[in-house]
Design a protein around this motif. Structure first.
Motif, PDB file in Angstrom:
ATOM      1  N   ILE A 130      -4.106  -4.938   3.800  1.00 25.00           N
ATOM      2  CA  ILE A 130      -4.145  -3.539   4.245  1.00 25.00           C
ATOM      3  C   ILE A 130      -2.756  -2.949   4.072  1.00 25.00           C
ATOM      4  CG2 ILE A 130      -4.549  -1.985   6.208  1.00 25.00           C
ATOM      5  CD1 ILE A 130      -6.326  -4.154   7.420  1.00 25.00           C
ATOM      6  N   ASP A 131      -2.689  -1.708   3.595  1.00 28.36           N
ATOM      7  CA  ASP A 131      -1.382  -1.059   3.500  1.00 28.36           C
ATOM      8  C   ASP A 131      -1.532   0.428   3.764  1.00 28.36           C
ATOM      9  OD1 ASP A 131       1.361  -0.977   3.172  1.00 28.36           O
ATOM     10  OD2 ASP A 131       1.291  -0.860   0.984  1.00 28.36           O
ATOM     11  N   PHE A 132      -0.475   1.010   4.305  1.00 29.08           N
ATOM     12  CA  PHE A 132      -0.410   2.454   4.546  1.00 29.08           C
ATOM     13  C   PHE A 132       0.942   2.960   4.064  1.00 29.08           C
ATOM     14  CE2 PHE A 132      -3.197   0.701   7.813  1.00 29.08           C
ATOM     15  CZ  PHE A 132      -4.307   1.523   7.721  1.00 29.08           C
ATOM     16  N   HIS A 133       0.958   4.147   3.485  1.00 25.55           N
ATOM     17  CA  HIS A 133       2.225   4.789   3.126  1.00 25.55           C
ATOM     18  C   HIS A 133       2.153   6.270   3.467  1.00 25.55           C
ATOM     19  CE1 HIS A 133       4.713   1.871   0.745  1.00 25.55           C
ATOM     20  NE2 HIS A 133       3.572   1.206   0.798  1.00 25.55           N
ATOM     21  N   ARG A 134       3.320   6.820   3.799  1.00 31.08           N
ATOM     22  CA  ARG A 134       3.399   8.257   4.062  1.00 31.08           C
ATOM     23  C   ARG A 134       3.363   9.030   2.758  1.00 31.08           C
ATOM     24  NH1 ARG A 134       8.150   9.969   5.931  1.00 31.08           N
ATOM     25  NH2 ARG A 134       9.158   7.930   5.993  1.00 31.08           N
ATOM     26  N   LEU A 191      -1.423  -1.856  -5.246  1.00 28.88           N
ATOM     27  CA  LEU A 191      -0.899  -3.169  -5.663  1.00 28.88           C
ATOM     28  C   LEU A 191      -0.378  -3.944  -4.457  1.00 28.88           C
ATOM     29  CD1 LEU A 191       0.915  -2.640  -9.094  1.00 28.88           C
ATOM     30  CD2 LEU A 191      -1.498  -3.024  -8.598  1.00 28.88           C
ATOM     31  N   HIS A 192       0.171  -3.226  -3.466  1.00 28.17           N
ATOM     32  CA  HIS A 192       0.659  -3.911  -2.253  1.00 28.17           C
ATOM     33  C   HIS A 192      -0.508  -4.548  -1.496  1.00 28.17           C
ATOM     34  CE1 HIS A 192       4.502  -1.171  -2.018  1.00 28.17           C
ATOM     35  NE2 HIS A 192       4.430  -1.898  -3.116  1.00 28.17           N
ATOM     36  N   ALA A 193      -1.602  -3.793  -1.337  1.00 29.86           N
ATOM     37  CA  ALA A 193      -2.745  -4.322  -0.581  1.00 29.86           C
ATOM     38  C   ALA A 193      -3.373  -5.510  -1.317  1.00 29.86           C
ATOM     39  CB  ALA A 193      -3.775  -3.218  -0.349  1.00 29.86           C
TER      40      ALA A 193
HETATM   41 ZN   LIG Z   1       3.239  -0.820   0.687  1.00 30.20          ZN
END
Ligand SMILES: [Zn+2]
Length: 168
Positions: free
Chosen positions: A8-12, A44-46
């Motif tokens: 799971i990833d979140f970005h502003r 790609l991070h998730a």
């Molecule tokens: Zn990230």
């Protein structure tokens, strides 16, 4: 023989026409960009985290700390490449990837095919084993207010000795 993992990833989000909006290695035409230490490729991070998760190897924050200047503005393909290397070293192959992108803006649906193609090249995995889904949060919460976006990802790995040739 099989290992499953989630990420799971979140970005502003910010309005920044000078910073590319990269999703799964594909650059989406948008005045919006994701805020982050690397190129902020949230997809790609998730996926990277889900591979590490399947192998119980921790999370990408442990391998690529955002306090380390080395990773500033880094292409996230390198993060994913490292996770794929760790997977290969342990004798596993990717079977399939399923990801859901939560975003009010920019609209992701028109780019799903291109994102799948990009992932197919990065992961060296056939496109029918890569799923990209997109949804909104019905205007609720920080995603609904267009302050950020989120990605949920799941991968399945198979040990090399059980690899069926058709699955690649
Ligand atoms: Zn990230």
């Amino acid at each position: 023989m099989f290992r499953i993992g989630n990420g799971i990833d979140f970005h502003r989000l910010e309005v920044n026409p000078n910073r590319p909006f990269v999703l799964g290695g594909y650059v989406i035409e948008s005045e919006l960009a994701l805020v982050g230490h690397s190129d902020a490729d949230i997809l790609l991070h998730a996926i990277s985290d889900s591979i590490l998760g399947a192998l119980a190897l921790g999370d990408i924050g442990e391998y690529f700390p955002d306090t380390d200047l080395k990773w500033k503005n880094m292409n996230s393909k390198k993060i994913l490449q490292k996770c794929l290397e760790l997977m290969e070293q342990r004798g596993f192959h990717l079977v399939n990837v399923d990801s859901t992108i939560l975003a009010e803006r920019p609209k992701i649906s028109p780019y799903k095919a291109q994102i799948r193609l990009s992932l197919s090249q990065i992961l060296n995995l056939s496109i029918e084993n890569i799923s990209i889904k997109a949804t909104t949060t019905e205007k609720m919460g920080f995603i609904g207010r267009e302050e950020g976006i989120g990605v949920f990802s799941t991968v399945l790995l198979v040990a090399n000795e059980f690899l069926i040739p058709q699955s690649r």
